[in-house]
Design a protein around this motif. Structure first.
Motif, PDB file in Angstrom:
ATOM      1  N   ASP A 139      10.517   0.345   3.141  1.00  0.00           N
ATOM      2  CA  ASP A 139      10.087   0.143   4.532  1.00  0.00           C
ATOM      3  C   ASP A 139       9.229  -1.113   4.654  1.00  0.00           C
ATOM      4  O   ASP A 139       9.380  -1.893   5.614  1.00  0.00           O
ATOM      5  CB  ASP A 139       9.298   1.354   5.029  1.00  0.00           C
ATOM      6  CG  ASP A 139      10.179   2.581   5.237  1.00  0.00           C
ATOM      7  OD1 ASP A 139      11.418   2.423   5.289  1.00  0.00           O
ATOM      8  OD2 ASP A 139       9.621   3.692   5.340  1.00  0.00           O
ATOM      9  N   TRP A 140       8.326  -1.329   3.702  1.00  0.00           N
ATOM     10  CA  TRP A 140       7.462  -2.510   3.740  1.00  0.00           C
ATOM     11  C   TRP A 140       8.278  -3.790   3.610  1.00  0.00           C
ATOM     12  O   TRP A 140       8.052  -4.760   4.348  1.00  0.00           O
ATOM     13  CB  TRP A 140       6.420  -2.426   2.620  1.00  0.00           C
ATOM     14  CG  TRP A 140       5.519  -3.626   2.552  1.00  0.00           C
ATOM     15  CD1 TRP A 140       4.392  -3.859   3.286  1.00  0.00           C
ATOM     16  CD2 TRP A 140       5.702  -4.774   1.714  1.00  0.00           C
ATOM     17  NE1 TRP A 140       3.842  -5.075   2.955  1.00  0.00           N
ATOM     18  CE2 TRP A 140       4.627  -5.661   1.996  1.00  0.00           C
ATOM     19  CE3 TRP A 140       6.639  -5.142   0.755  1.00  0.00           C
ATOM     20  CZ2 TRP A 140       4.479  -6.890   1.350  1.00  0.00           C
ATOM     21  CZ3 TRP A 140       6.503  -6.362   0.112  1.00  0.00           C
ATOM     22  CH2 TRP A 140       5.436  -7.224   0.408  1.00  0.00           C
ATOM     23  N   VAL A 141       9.239  -3.816   2.701  1.00  0.00           N
ATOM     24  CA  VAL A 141      10.079  -5.004   2.517  1.00  0.00           C
ATOM     25  C   VAL A 141      10.877  -5.292   3.785  1.00  0.00           C
ATOM     26  O   VAL A 141      10.941  -6.437   4.256  1.00  0.00           O
ATOM     27  CB  VAL A 141      11.019  -4.824   1.301  1.00  0.00           C
ATOM     28  CG1 VAL A 141      12.086  -5.934   1.263  1.00  0.00           C
ATOM     29  CG2 VAL A 141      10.218  -4.822   0.004  1.00  0.00           C
ATOM     30  N   ASP A 142      11.467  -4.258   4.369  1.00  0.00           N
ATOM     31  CA  ASP A 142      12.269  -4.457   5.580  1.00  0.00           C
ATOM     32  C   ASP A 142      11.422  -4.914   6.759  1.00  0.00           C
ATOM     33  O   ASP A 142      11.901  -5.652   7.631  1.00  0.00           O
ATOM     34  CB  ASP A 142      13.022  -3.174   5.932  1.00  0.00           C
ATOM     35  CG  ASP A 142      14.173  -2.877   4.994  1.00  0.00           C
ATOM     36  OD1 ASP A 142      14.606  -3.811   4.270  1.00  0.00           O
ATOM     37  OD2 ASP A 142      14.645  -1.733   4.966  1.00  0.00           O
ATOM     38  N   THR A 167       8.606   8.375  -4.051  1.00  0.00           N
ATOM     39  CA  THR A 167       8.253   8.163  -2.652  1.00  0.00           C
ATOM     40  C   THR A 167       7.889   6.707  -2.395  1.00  0.00           C
ATOM     41  O   THR A 167       8.329   6.111  -1.405  1.00  0.00           O
ATOM     42  CB  THR A 167       7.072   9.072  -2.261  1.00  0.00           C
ATOM     43  OG1 THR A 167       7.492  10.432  -2.340  1.00  0.00           O
ATOM     44  CG2 THR A 167       6.594   8.774  -0.843  1.00  0.00           C
ATOM     45  N   TYR A 168       7.129   6.121  -3.313  1.00  0.00           N
ATOM     46  CA  TYR A 168       6.705   4.735  -3.116  1.00  0.00           C
ATOM     47  C   TYR A 168       7.883   3.765  -3.178  1.00  0.00           C
ATOM     48  O   TYR A 168       8.108   2.987  -2.234  1.00  0.00           O
ATOM     49  CB  TYR A 168       5.657   4.337  -4.154  1.00  0.00           C
ATOM     50  CG  TYR A 168       5.391   2.855  -4.153  1.00  0.00           C
ATOM     51  CD1 TYR A 168       4.803   2.239  -3.049  1.00  0.00           C
ATOM     52  CD2 TYR A 168       5.760   2.056  -5.237  1.00  0.00           C
ATOM     53  CE1 TYR A 168       4.585   0.866  -3.025  1.00  0.00           C
ATOM     54  CE2 TYR A 168       5.537   0.692  -5.220  1.00  0.00           C
ATOM     55  CZ  TYR A 168       4.956   0.096  -4.114  1.00  0.00           C
ATOM     56  OH  TYR A 168       4.754  -1.259  -4.089  1.00  0.00           O
ATOM     57  N   VAL A 169       8.646   3.789  -4.253  1.00  0.00           N
ATOM     58  CA  VAL A 169       9.699   2.781  -4.438  1.00  0.00           C
ATOM     59  C   VAL A 169      10.849   2.994  -3.457  1.00  0.00           C
ATOM     60  O   VAL A 169      11.340   2.033  -2.847  1.00  0.00           O
ATOM     61  CB  VAL A 169      10.213   2.780  -5.893  1.00  0.00           C
ATOM     62  CG1 VAL A 169      11.394   1.811  -6.041  1.00  0.00           C
ATOM     63  CG2 VAL A 169       9.091   2.380  -6.860  1.00  0.00           C
ATOM     64  N   HIS A 198       0.841  -1.197   0.000  1.00  0.00           N
ATOM     65  CA  HIS A 198       0.000   0.000   0.000  1.00  0.00           C
ATOM     66  C   HIS A 198       0.876   1.246   0.000  1.00  0.00           C
ATOM     67  O   HIS A 198       1.851   1.334   0.748  1.00  0.00           O
ATOM     68  CB  HIS A 198      -0.918   0.033   1.220  1.00  0.00           C
ATOM     69  CG  HIS A 198      -1.862   1.202   1.212  1.00  0.00           C
ATOM     70  ND1 HIS A 198      -2.988   1.251   0.410  1.00  0.00           N
ATOM     71  CD2 HIS A 198      -1.826   2.393   1.883  1.00  0.00           C
ATOM     72  CE1 HIS A 198      -3.613   2.396   0.593  1.00  0.00           C
ATOM     73  NE2 HIS A 198      -2.932   3.111   1.479  1.00  0.00           N
ATOM     74  N   SER A 199       0.526   2.168  -0.877  1.00  0.00           N
ATOM     75  CA  SER A 199       1.198   3.466  -0.896  1.00  0.00           C
ATOM     76  C   SER A 199       0.327   4.485  -0.198  1.00  0.00           C
ATOM     77  O   SER A 199      -0.763   4.825  -0.675  1.00  0.00           O
ATOM     78  CB  SER A 199       1.461   3.916  -2.336  1.00  0.00           C
ATOM     79  OG  SER A 199       1.879   5.276  -2.356  1.00  0.00           O
ATOM     80  N   GLN A 200       0.801   4.964   0.931  1.00  0.00           N
ATOM     81  CA  GLN A 200       0.057   5.994   1.651  1.00  0.00           C
ATOM     82  C   GLN A 200       0.076   7.310   0.887  1.00  0.00           C
ATOM     83  O   GLN A 200      -0.921   8.040   0.849  1.00  0.00           O
ATOM     84  CB  GLN A 200       0.644   6.191   3.048  1.00  0.00           C
ATOM     85  CG  GLN A 200      -0.136   7.176   3.908  1.00  0.00           C
ATOM     86  CD  GLN A 200       0.387   7.240   5.340  1.00  0.00           C
ATOM     87  OE1 GLN A 200       1.273   6.477   5.725  1.00  0.00           O
ATOM     88  NE2 GLN A 200      -0.165   8.147   6.128  1.00  0.00           N
TER      89      GLN A 200
END
Length: 279
Positions: free
Chosen positions: A124-127, A116-118, A34-36
């Motif tokens: 952050d999501w992957v980590d 911003t997303y990538v 999800h991209s905030q």
């Protein structure tokens, strides 16, 4: 000379162990992130290597698709990337960069925030979701065509996030192509928004680099329509004394070329990750 010999040996290992690799078990996951910043869900392919364990920490290679592509392009067209995840024990992440995002945060369209997303939300999501080496020493990014532009663009602008970057047939100077690939939808027309184009083309971001701060590998076929701009980037990097690998060979803007090129770049990034472990 040592690096050249190392790369040759590693490529021979890929060929020699091909039969073994095909029996190994890299896991391909099709996941939703999800991209905030854009307030939407984005699909992502994550490949974890054979033997993946939460007890270990793995480096991550972010692999970007080209114009009109999506997150499935790499795994569908070059399934061998599963072998590289196994052999080199890194995680591969292939996000959906949209049909024509060019991986910008668009200055004219607030709904397009793919830098911003990538470079931030996805990292952050992957980590948080996988057992990673959560530092620039454990992250590399590369991609083809639009994704080659995106990889260098994001790495040059976010050197605290990525320690190594590559490009395969990348559109590393967008200015010669003002009417192509929907770039004007992200930056405005060149005639009316020249500043946007000048500030967001990779070749004009070389000033952000210092020698040795970022490991860089650039690859482009001599028959590619982006060959000239890749040579220009190579010359500018030489002018600024920025170390980098620059590879050319016969070939065009094709999956056949990228299939070969990603094998070499996988070795390059593996070498970078191993050096980080030694440091």
């Amino acid at each position: 000379m040592k690096r050249t010999l190392f790369l040759k040996v590693m490529i021979l290992m890929i060929v020699a162990t091909g039969a073994i690799l095909n029996t190994q078990a890299a896991k391909v996951q099709h996941l939703t992130t999800h991209s905030q910043s854009m307030d939407k869900d984005i699909e992502t392919v994550v490949i974890t290597p054979e033997g993946y364990s939460e007890n270990n920490s793995y480096p991550v290679l972010y692999l970007l698709h080209g114009y009109s592509g999506n997150q499935n392009d790499w795994i569908n067209n070059v399934p061998e990337i599963k072998n590289y995840a196994d052999l080199y024990q890194f995680i591969i992440v292939c996000p959906d960069g949209a049909f024509s995002s060019w991986y910008f945060d668009s200055p004219i369209d607030n709904s397009i925030k793919y830098e911003t997303y990538v470079a931030h939300e996805l990292v952050d999501w992957v980590d948080n979701s996988f057992s990673t080496i959560a530092s620039r020493e454990g992250r590399a990014i590369t991609g083809l065509s639009m994704g080659g532009h995106g990889a260098l663009y994001l790495a040059f602008r976010n050197q605290d996030v990525y320690g190594a970057a590559g490009s395969l047939s990348g559109g590393v100077d967008i200015r010669p192509f003002p009417n192509n690939w929907d770039i004007s939808k992200r930056l405005g027309t060149y005639a009316e928004n020249k500043g946007n184009w000048e500030e967001n083309t990779v070749i004009n971001l070389v000033y952000k680099l210092t020698p040795g701060a970022l490991e860089i590998a650039i690859d482009c076929g001599v028959g590619d329509f982006f060959y000239g701009v890749n040579c220009n980037l190579h010359e500018k990097l030489l002018e600024r004394n920025i170390p980098h690998d620059f590879t050319t060979r016969p070939g065009g803007h094709t999956w056949e070329y990228w299939k070969n090129a990603i094998a070499f770049q996988s070795v390059f990034f593996h070498h970078f990750f191993e050096k980080g472990k030694e440091d």
